[in-house]
Design an enzyme around this catalytic site. Structure first.
Site, PDB file in Angstrom:
ATOM      1  N   GLU A  37      55.093 -18.355  24.281  1.00  0.00           N
ATOM      2  CA  GLU A  37      54.282 -18.785  25.213  1.00  0.00           C
ATOM      3  C   GLU A  37      54.014 -18.435  26.294  1.00  0.00           C
ATOM      4  O   GLU A  37      53.331 -17.951  27.341  1.00  0.00           O
ATOM      5  CB  GLU A  37      54.440 -20.608  25.429  1.00  0.00           C
ATOM      6  CG  GLU A  37      53.401 -21.424  24.397  1.00  0.00           C
ATOM      7  CD  GLU A  37      54.941 -21.828  23.132  1.00  0.00           C
ATOM      8  OE1 GLU A  37      54.330 -22.109  22.577  1.00  0.00           O
ATOM      9  OE2 GLU A  37      55.748 -20.855  22.937  1.00  0.00           O
ATOM     10  N   ALA A  80      49.057 -22.482  19.313  1.00  0.00           N
ATOM     11  CA  ALA A  80      47.896 -23.290  20.078  1.00  0.00           C
ATOM     12  C   ALA A  80      46.280 -22.175  19.560  1.00  0.00           C
ATOM     13  O   ALA A  80      46.447 -20.857  20.049  1.00  0.00           O
ATOM     14  CB  ALA A  80      47.944 -23.652  21.254  1.00  0.00           C
ATOM     15  N   GLU A 110      56.310 -25.426  17.163  1.00  0.00           N
ATOM     16  CA  GLU A 110      56.552 -26.620  17.533  1.00  0.00           C
ATOM     17  C   GLU A 110      56.102 -27.876  16.391  1.00  0.00           C
ATOM     18  O   GLU A 110      56.368 -28.679  16.461  1.00  0.00           O
ATOM     19  CB  GLU A 110      55.907 -27.028  18.646  1.00  0.00           C
ATOM     20  CG  GLU A 110      56.368 -26.645  20.238  1.00  0.00           C
ATOM     21  CD  GLU A 110      55.563 -26.050  21.273  1.00  0.00           C
ATOM     22  OE1 GLU A 110      55.801 -26.803  22.328  1.00  0.00           O
ATOM     23  OE2 GLU A 110      53.848 -25.585  20.836  1.00  0.00           O
TER      24      GLU A 110
HETATM   25  N1  T1G Z   1      44.954 -17.896  19.178  1.00  0.00           N
HETATM   26  C1  T1G Z   1      43.677 -17.701  19.118  1.00  0.00           C
HETATM   27  N2  T1G Z   1      43.571 -16.482  18.271  1.00  0.00           N
HETATM   28  C2  T1G Z   1      44.485 -15.904  18.413  1.00  0.00           C
HETATM   29  C3  T1G Z   1      45.854 -16.285  18.232  1.00  0.00           C
HETATM   30  C4  T1G Z   1      46.056 -17.871  19.069  1.00  0.00           C
HETATM   31  N3  T1G Z   1      47.665 -18.410  19.140  1.00  0.00           N
HETATM   32  N4  T1G Z   1      46.982 -15.553  18.053  1.00  0.00           N
HETATM   33  C5  T1G Z   1      45.930 -14.122  16.894  1.00  0.00           C
HETATM   34  N5  T1G Z   1      44.750 -14.435  17.942  1.00  0.00           N
HETATM   35  C6  T1G Z   1      43.645 -12.998  17.111  1.00  0.00           C
HETATM   36  C7  T1G Z   1      43.725 -12.235  18.349  1.00  0.00           C
HETATM   37  O1  T1G Z   1      43.101 -12.390  18.979  1.00  0.00           O
HETATM   38  C8  T1G Z   1      43.438 -11.393  16.821  1.00  0.00           C
HETATM   39  O2  T1G Z   1      41.579 -11.559  17.427  1.00  0.00           O
HETATM   40  C9  T1G Z   1      43.301 -11.799  15.562  1.00  0.00           C
HETATM   41  O3  T1G Z   1      44.138 -12.702  16.012  1.00  0.00           O
HETATM   42  C10 T1G Z   1      44.550 -11.227  14.986  1.00  0.00           C
HETATM   43  O4  T1G Z   1      45.867 -11.270  15.799  1.00  0.00           O
HETATM   44  C11 T1G Z   1      51.233 -25.575  23.414  1.00  0.00           C
HETATM   45  C12 T1G Z   1      50.045 -23.474  24.357  1.00  0.00           C
HETATM   46  C13 T1G Z   1      49.962 -13.792  15.867  1.00  0.00           C
HETATM   47  C14 T1G Z   1      51.629 -11.889  16.170  1.00  0.00           C
HETATM   48  O5  T1G Z   1      51.183 -16.648  21.216  1.00  0.00           O
HETATM   49  O6  T1G Z   1      51.287 -12.891  18.481  1.00  0.00           O
HETATM   50  O7  T1G Z   1      50.929 -22.600  21.412  1.00  0.00           O
HETATM   51  O8  T1G Z   1      40.736  -9.413  18.081  1.00  0.00           O
HETATM   52  O9  T1G Z   1      45.518  -8.725  16.537  1.00  0.00           O
HETATM   53  O10 T1G Z   1      49.346  -7.967  15.908  1.00  0.00           O
HETATM   54  O11 T1G Z   1      52.502 -24.666  22.636  1.00  0.00           O
HETATM   55  O12 T1G Z   1      48.198 -11.673  17.231  1.00  0.00           O
HETATM   56  O13 T1G Z   1      40.409  -9.507  15.327  1.00  0.00           O
HETATM   57  O14 T1G Z   1      39.305 -10.974  17.367  1.00  0.00           O
HETATM   58  O15 T1G Z   1      47.322  -9.657  17.483  1.00  0.00           O
HETATM   59  O16 T1G Z   1      49.097  -8.606  12.902  1.00  0.00           O
HETATM   60  C15 T1G Z   1      51.212 -19.590  21.381  1.00  0.00           C
HETATM   61  C16 T1G Z   1      49.540 -14.944  19.569  1.00  0.00           C
HETATM   62  C17 T1G Z   1      50.271 -19.283  21.694  1.00  0.00           C
HETATM   63  C18 T1G Z   1      51.243 -16.134  19.649  1.00  0.00           C
HETATM   64  C19 T1G Z   1      49.864 -11.424  14.881  1.00  0.00           C
HETATM   65  N6  T1G Z   1      50.692 -18.483  19.708  1.00  0.00           N
HETATM   66  N7  T1G Z   1      49.292 -13.543  18.955  1.00  0.00           N
HETATM   67  O17 T1G Z   1      49.290 -10.018  15.593  1.00  0.00           O
HETATM   68  O18 T1G Z   1      47.197  -9.614  14.819  1.00  0.00           O
HETATM   69  S1  T1G Z   1      50.587 -20.856  22.458  1.00  0.00           S
HETATM   70  C20 T1G Z   1      51.400 -16.775  20.324  1.00  0.00           C
HETATM   71  C21 T1G Z   1      50.088 -13.255  18.780  1.00  0.00           C
HETATM   72  C22 T1G Z   1      51.074 -21.996  22.333  1.00  0.00           C
HETATM   73  C23 T1G Z   1      51.535 -24.406  22.311  1.00  0.00           C
HETATM   74  C24 T1G Z   1      51.440 -22.976  23.370  1.00  0.00           C
HETATM   75  C25 T1G Z   1      49.442 -12.366  17.426  1.00  0.00           C
HETATM   76  C26 T1G Z   1      50.602 -12.442  15.455  1.00  0.00           C
HETATM   77  P1  T1G Z   1      40.857 -10.484  17.223  1.00  0.00           P
HETATM   78  P2  T1G Z   1      46.916 -10.130  16.417  1.00  0.00           P
HETATM   79  P3  T1G Z   1      48.857  -9.243  14.625  1.00  0.00           P
END
Ligand code: T1G
Length: 673
Positions: free
Chosen positions: A124, A62, A104
């Site tokens: 999450e 998300a 999901e």
């Molecule tokens: N939402 C918004 N921005 C995100 C994002 C996300 N999910 N994931 C990454 N970014 C932005 C981050 O802030 C950065 O921005 C840029 O993308 C690059 O990220 C209903 C509630 C995918 C492994 O927890 O683990 O789904 O700094 O530097 O090292 O169940 O990003 O460039 O402006 O980290 O290559 C669950 C989170 C969400 C995954 C890539 N998902 N992301 O790593 O790049 S909750 C996560 C990561 C959810 C549902 C629920 C990593 C990555 P900027 P980065 P990276």
């Protein structure tokens, strides 16, 4: 231009997401996906669907930046159900990472194909949440109970091969032929028809859930989300799908409005912001780092070297004596062999790393290094001597760094003719394990030197934070007032156990006195047993150096379990009496006010002086360097929860000088983060 496009490939409609940087499932993506599925349903000539992403990754979850904002339809749970209800088979084509809401979405697809390098997971819980779009209900049906509880409660991803063995994905694609393989797979599945994950039976042994919870109770201490994740997976084993979904929703809503998730989301973005340097362009030209020199093969030098060796960068390590050099390189090899024995790395990676290490007694062998890190004992004169020597040896453009944890980088740089190439790289012990790196910017440090240091930090998997030159930089500077107050509290009637208990209950891995015993009570001691000026001198003089001597502020048994010491209490009481300190009943609240509030106060001074770029950087330092509980978001985020006005009152009550910036926040009801 919509972030979602569609294209026909024979009978197959391919829905393509192109929403950099990570195809987060924000409103635009959801709206586009819905339209894509509606197009597939409406067009009779479409027999099956493939959902894939452009760019570096499949949906990474998300869009976290949308949390707390007014929801835009379709919401993810609704969209996921719609995909699953599509009457034509839908195949998810996965590359990069399928995480959280991304996994999901894939679980709602009827079939999944992935490239071998793909990673799949539900992180999450690391945001203080749980998979809120059916992940806790579909995973036990698709991958089994054991895998579901592990994935949801730990948040750690798994590789595609493991996912295939669990049935989480149906097929591995060629690493470079995902699109073609996915379309061929969808073509094949037309005959099979759709397979709804929600209709599959839950597989595996429900007893595994309790066993898992027991085995990880200690690791999940203080955190709300792991238990909620476990409860949702458990609910899936006994409730029909729809009721399980309702249970999941209720748990999700509790967590998303809680302070723990707010704190952990703060740290998610704070960690990424920390890598940005105000005032320096993101595309500044960096200096190439192809070879690194490390001076000193002690604990820090060895650990620092391992970071570069593990990243495939050759290292030249220098010592003054052969014995010390052999000892240091021996420890590096042992550490690698221990990791291989635990299966964390492959045996040939031990050889690969050690083959990149050159050990020498000659500083001259550093002449062709691009980065040289000095990690010798903390003495200014000796460090200046070494840097003056390096100045004559190192090639033009080489970066010269000191691993000092508190000495003045500007003074060290002044020993060279190239202060613009000098900065601090403050690693934390054990340097090959601790993620934090304080990058200390000297008054003359060049922008490209600083930017290069931040970029190499990412390459060696460190979380780097820019710090200014001041005593103790960010972390240790804030630690000092805490340690000083903790000692005063002992004199006034608190016990080491009480002070430590308050910190452990707050969520720290240990309190000030357990930490002193781990690091060594004799650190910084003048080594004269006849000169007793404070409690630490008295303990050091009688060999109470901490865990390493089996006694410090506590006595330790053979398993290193601490117990209170009457001898230490007597020494404290003696000092207190001699100092004429009047003891009083000390509450846990007073301990918080006098040990944690001064840290926030110091943080406000650090910010006002520009010794940290932003308050969230201070939080990152304490989370990754000092074990501050992530669910409290770091000292400055916590200060916002606690309220600056309450902190000011607490500090004034105990006679502390309050930082002007903190006062300002209190008066304006402002926040640091
Ligand atoms: N939402 C918004 N921005 C995100 C994002 C996300 N999910 N994931 C990454 N970014 C932005 C981050 O802030 C950065 O921005 C840029 O993308 C690059 O990220 C209903 C509630 C995918 C492994 O927890 O683990 O789904 O700094 O530097 O090292 O169940 O990003 O460039 O402006 O980290 O290559 C669950 C989170 C969400 C995954 C890539 N998902 N992301 O790593 O790049 S909750 C996560 C990561 C959810 C549902 C629920 C990593 C990555 P900027 P980065 P990276």
């Amino acid at each position: 231009m919509s972030v979602i496009t569609t294209e026909r490939r024979g009978d197959i409609l391919v829905i393509i997401s192109n929403s950099p940087p990570v195809n987060a499932l924000g409103a635009d993506v959801r709206i586009g996906l819905k339209a894509g599925i509606e197009e597939a349903i409406a067009d009779e000539t479409v027999k099956a669907v493939v959902i894939r992403c452009e760019g570096r990754t499949f949906f990474a979850g998300a869009d976290i930046t949308e949390f707390g904002k007014p929801p835009v339809e379709p919401l993810l749970p609704e969209l996921v159900d719609m995909i699953e209800d599509c009457p034509k088979p839908v195949v998810a084509a996965i590359h990069g990472t399928a995480l959280g809401g991304g996994l999901e979405t894939a679980l709602a697809c009827h079939y999944r194909i992935a490239v071998p390098s793909a990673q799949l997971g539900t992180p999450e819980v690391k945001l203080g949440l749980l998979p809120g779009a059916g992940g806790t209900q579909r995973l036990p049906r698709v991958a089994g109970i054991e895998a579901a509880v592990e994935l949801c409660a730990t948040g750690n991803p798994i590789g595609a091969a493991k996912a295939e063995s669990l049935g989480l994905i149906d097929r591995l694609a060629g690493e470079t032929s995902l699109v073609e393989d996915a379309i061929a797979f969808a073509q094949e599945m037309i005959a099979q028809g759709r397979r709804k994950s929600r209709e599959l039976p839950v597989k595996g042994d429900p007893a595994a859930i309790e066993a898992f919870a027991k085995a990880n109770a200690r690791k999940f201490r203080g955190l709300d989300a792991p238990a909620a994740n476990i409860a949702c997976v458990e609910a899936a084993t006994r409730l029909p799908f729809a009721e399980g979904m309702a249970f999941e929703r209720a748990q999700f809503m509790k967590l998303i409005f809680g302070t723990q998730s707010a704190a952990m989301r703060h740290i998610f973005f704070a960690e990424r912001k920390a890598s940005k340097i105000d005032g320096i362009a993101d595309d500044i030209a960096l200096r190439p780092i192809r070879k690194v020199g490390v001076i000193g093969a002690g604990t820090m030098g060895g650990g620092i070297s391992m970071n570069f060796l593990s990243a495939g960068i050759p290292v030249v390590i220098v010592e003054q004596e052969q014995a010390a050099l052999d000892r240091g390189t021996g420890v590096v090899r042992k550490n690698y062999e221990a990791s291989a024995a635990k299966g964390r790395i492959k045996p040939d990676q031990v050889t690969q790393a050690m083959d990149l290490l050159t050990a020498t007694l000659s500083l001259e062998e550093l002449a062709d290094c691009d980065l040289i890190i000095e990690a010798i004992f903390e003495n200014m004169e000796v460090k200046k001597e070494v840097f003056a020597k390096l100045d004559t040896i190192a090639k033009p453009g080489a970066i010269l760094a000191s691993n000092t944890s508190y000495l003045d980088i500007n003074e060290i740089a002044s020993a060279t003719s190239r202060p613009q190439d000098v900065l601090g790289l403050h690693f934390f012990s054990p340097a090959n394990v601790m993620k934090l790196l304080e990058v200390v910017r000297g008054a003359k440090t060049a922008d490209d030197v600083l930017a290069t240091a931040m970029s190499i930090a990412k390459k060696i998997r460190k979380v780097a934070v820019v710090a200014g030159v001041c005593d103790g930089f960010i972390g240790n500077r804030m630690l000092m007032p805490r340690q000083v107050e903790a000692m005063k509290l002992l004199m006034e009637g608190a016990t080491p156990e009480q002070v430590d208990r308050v910190h452990v209950e707050f969520g720290m891995p240990m309190g000030p006195f357990q930490m002193a015993d781990l690091a060594g009570v004799d650190i910084g001691w003048h080594r004269d047993p006849n000169r007793i000026e404070n409690v630490r001198d008295a303990l050091a003089a009688i060999g109470r150096w901490g865990q390493k001597t089996g006694k410090g502020f506590y006595d330790y048994d053979e398993k290193r379990n601490p117990s209170p010491s009457a001898e230490v209490q007597a020494i404290i009481d003696d000092f207190s009496a001699k100092a004429g300190v009047v003891k009083h009943e000390i509450s846990d609240e007073e301990i918080v006010e006098r040990t944690l509030y001064p840290m926030v106060n110091e943080g406000a001074l650090i910010l006002a002086e520009g010794m940290a770029q932003r308050a969230s950087d201070i939080d990152v330092v304490w989370i990754y360097g000092y074990g501050w509980p992530v669910y409290r978001g770091g000292p400055m985020f916590w200060a916002d929860l606690e309220g600056a006005d309450k902190i000011v009152k607490g500090l004034e009550k105990h006679g502390f000088a309050v930082a002007p910036l903190l006062k300002e926040k209190a008066e304006a009801k402002g926040r640091f983060t």
